[in-house]
Motif scaffolding. Structure first.
Motif, short mmCIF file in Angstrom:
data_model
loop_
_atom_site.label_atom_id
_atom_site.label_comp_id
_atom_site.label_asym_id
_atom_site.label_seq_id
_atom_site.Cartn_x
_atom_site.Cartn_y
_atom_site.Cartn_z
N GLY A 169 3.99 -10.53 1.09
CA GLY A 169 2.98 -11.49 1.33
C GLY A 169 1.83 -12.25 1.55
N VAL A 170 0.62 -10.52 1.60
CA VAL A 170 -0.09 -10.93 1.21
C VAL A 170 -0.62 -11.46 -0.15
CG1 VAL A 170 -2.57 -9.32 1.14
CG2 VAL A 170 -0.83 -8.48 2.73
N ALA A 171 -0.16 -10.79 -1.44
CA ALA A 171 -0.92 -11.11 -2.58
C ALA A 171 -0.02 -13.09 -2.30
CB ALA A 171 0.56 -10.53 -3.62
N GLU A 172 1.09 -13.63 -1.59
CA GLU A 172 1.07 -15.18 -1.87
C GLU A 172 -0.17 -15.16 -0.87
OE1 GLU A 172 4.73 -14.99 0.74
OE2 GLU A 172 6.19 -15.56 -1.46
N THR A 173 -0.85 -14.76 0.33
CA THR A 173 -1.67 -15.50 0.79
C THR A 173 -3.65 -15.47 -0.38
OG1 THR A 173 -1.22 -15.06 2.58
CG2 THR A 173 -3.62 -15.18 2.34
N CYS A 174 -3.41 -14.51 -1.32
CA CYS A 174 -4.36 -14.13 -1.95
C CYS A 174 -4.97 -14.64 -2.83
CB CYS A 174 -5.49 -13.38 -1.25
SG CYS A 174 -4.29 -11.57 -2.04
N ASP A 175 -3.43 -14.39 -3.13
CA ASP A 175 -2.78 -14.37 -6.08
C ASP A 175 -3.89 -13.51 -5.83
OD1 ASP A 175 -1.66 -15.44 -7.37
OD2 ASP A 175 -2.46 -17.27 -8.07
N GLU A 176 -3.91 -12.67 -5.63
CA GLU A 176 -4.51 -10.90 -6.56
C GLU A 176 -3.31 -10.10 -6.01
OE1 GLU A 176 -6.70 -12.14 -7.88
OE2 GLU A 176 -8.56 -12.85 -6.95
N THR A 177 -4.07 -8.68 -7.08
CA THR A 177 -2.43 -7.86 -6.81
C THR A 177 -2.98 -6.75 -5.73
OG1 THR A 177 -3.47 -8.30 -8.95
CG2 THR A 177 -2.38 -5.40 -8.44
N VAL A 178 -1.80 -7.07 -4.97
CA VAL A 178 -1.26 -5.96 -3.82
C VAL A 178 -0.79 -5.11 -3.95
CG1 VAL A 178 -0.83 -6.34 -1.17
CG2 VAL A 178 -1.92 -8.23 -2.02
N HIS A 179 -1.81 -3.89 -4.04
CA HIS A 179 -1.27 -2.13 -3.57
C HIS A 179 -0.66 -1.24 -2.68
CE1 HIS A 179 -2.98 -3.19 -8.03
NE2 HIS A 179 -1.61 -2.01 -8.12
N VAL A 180 0.63 -0.52 -2.50
CA VAL A 180 1.00 0.53 -1.23
C VAL A 180 0.22 1.19 -2.07
CG1 VAL A 180 1.91 0.90 0.93
CG2 VAL A 180 1.45 -1.56 0.33
N ALA A 181 -0.34 2.28 -1.28
CA ALA A 181 -0.81 3.53 -2.09
C ALA A 181 -0.23 4.70 -0.76
CB ALA A 181 -1.66 4.08 -2.78
N ILE A 182 0.29 6.07 -1.25
CA ILE A 182 -0.06 7.13 -0.35
C ILE A 182 -0.48 7.97 -1.53
CG2 ILE A 182 2.41 7.21 0.17
CD1 ILE A 182 3.38 8.99 -1.65
N LEU A 183 -1.22 9.21 -0.60
CA LEU A 183 -2.03 10.64 -0.92
C LEU A 183 -1.06 11.47 -1.59
CD1 LEU A 183 -5.53 11.41 -1.50
CD2 LEU A 183 -5.17 12.29 0.75
N GLU A 184 -1.52 12.54 -2.47
CA GLU A 184 -1.07 13.96 -3.00
C GLU A 184 -1.59 14.74 -3.06
OE1 GLU A 184 2.32 14.56 -6.59
OE2 GLU A 184 3.25 14.08 -4.73
N ASP A 185 -1.76 15.59 -2.85
CA ASP A 185 -3.49 16.39 -3.34
C ASP A 185 -4.59 15.63 -3.46
OD1 ASP A 185 -4.83 19.21 -3.43
OD2 ASP A 185 -4.18 18.67 -5.97
N THR A 186 -5.11 15.46 -4.26
CA THR A 186 -6.57 14.51 -5.39
C THR A 186 -5.62 13.42 -5.33
OG1 THR A 186 -6.58 16.70 -6.84
CG2 THR A 186 -7.62 16.75 -5.16
N ASP A 187 -5.10 12.31 -5.70
CA ASP A 187 -4.81 12.02 -6.51
C ASP A 187 -3.91 11.08 -5.54
OD1 ASP A 187 -5.31 13.05 -8.42
OD2 ASP A 187 -3.30 13.66 -9.57
N VAL A 188 -3.83 9.53 -5.94
CA VAL A 188 -3.58 8.94 -5.18
C VAL A 188 -1.93 7.92 -6.16
CG1 VAL A 188 -4.81 7.54 -3.40
CG2 VAL A 188 -5.10 6.81 -6.02
#
Length: 257
Positions: free
Chosen positions: A93-112
């Protein structure tokens, strides 16, 4: 959509009053707030109480609070939640609004770790994939997630004197500088990455919270430099905040009134 059943709608309206109240309500208060007939409210409250959606408050005759049934339903809903699947739906839904790449990420130690991604339709766009792992300090989602950690956890993950890996000349490599950046993220409520993981891309991110209020993920919007500006940044920050809030609500988090 089929025809809505008025009685069911009114019963749900009563239950939803408890979302913003002080925890208890009386029948006259429900009548006043919903503008319903007293007889209708009495019948609905009696039915909800009989089914354990409401219970009388022993110390305050005539008042009701939520019963155990809404908690049971909420717990069952939470058990079936899939953060990645919910994240993909919101990111779409967010990407359809702005037409840019959208990510969802989680944290694991010092990385996403990116658990959801929806691409822009532009020919020039960020190249990435769900499942990809990046150093948290180089990304907007990572900084957003790191900013939610207690200081002792940050100290354990980024000891003073450690040189952090650089992905571009703009990457933060000093833990002290990272802490300063995270303080700004906390103050602002969003995170911005200025070509720190990719020399041609900038990103904004906002926090995703679960029903306890804990930050469990972050949602970001990534933009190539050819479409980046301060005006665009402000617009994308707003969209990231709205998308992250929607995903948080799907996880059971209640927005502040």
């Amino acid at each position: 959509m089929g025809r809505l059943v008025p009685a069911v709608t009114r019963a749900l309206d009563i239950l939803e009053l408890f979302l913003d109240g002080d925890g208890t309500l009386s029948a006259p208060e429900i009548v006043r707030r919903l503008q319903l007939p007293r007889t209708t409210v009495h019948e609905l409250v009696s039915t909800l109480a009989a089914r354990r959606y409401l219970v009388p408050v022993a110390s305050e005759p005539g008042r009701y609070r939520l019963g155990v049934r809404p908690y049971q339903l909420g717990s069952r809903y939470a058990e079936d939640l899939d953060l990645a699947a919910e994240g993909r739906q919101v990111a779409r839904g967010v990407a359809e609004t702005c037409d840019e790449t959208v990510h969802v990420a989680i944290l694991e130690d010092t990385d996403v770790i990116y658990i959801a991604k929806v691409d822009s339709t532009h020919a020039v766009r960020m190249v990435s994939a769900a499942g990809r792992r990046l150093p948290a300090h180089c990304t907007s989602v990572g900084k957003m997630l790191l900013a939610s950690l207690p200081e002792r956890e940050l100290d354990a993950r980024f000891p003073d004197g450690t040189e952090l890996a650089a992905m571009t000349p703009n990457s933060i490599t000093d833990p002290a500088v990272l802490r300063e950046a995270l303080a700004r993220v906390r103050a602002r409520g969003t995170a911005v990455e200025n070509r720190e993981s990719n020399a041609d891309v900038s990103c904004v991110a906002a926090p995703v919270r679960d029903r306890s209020g804990r930050v469990v993920a972050a949602l970001s919007i990534s933009v190539p430099l050819i479409r980046w500006s301060e005006e665009r940044r402000a617009e994308l920050e707003r969209l990231a905040v709205e998308g992250a809030a929607e995903l948080s609500e799907r996880l059971g988090h209640r927005r502040a009134a």
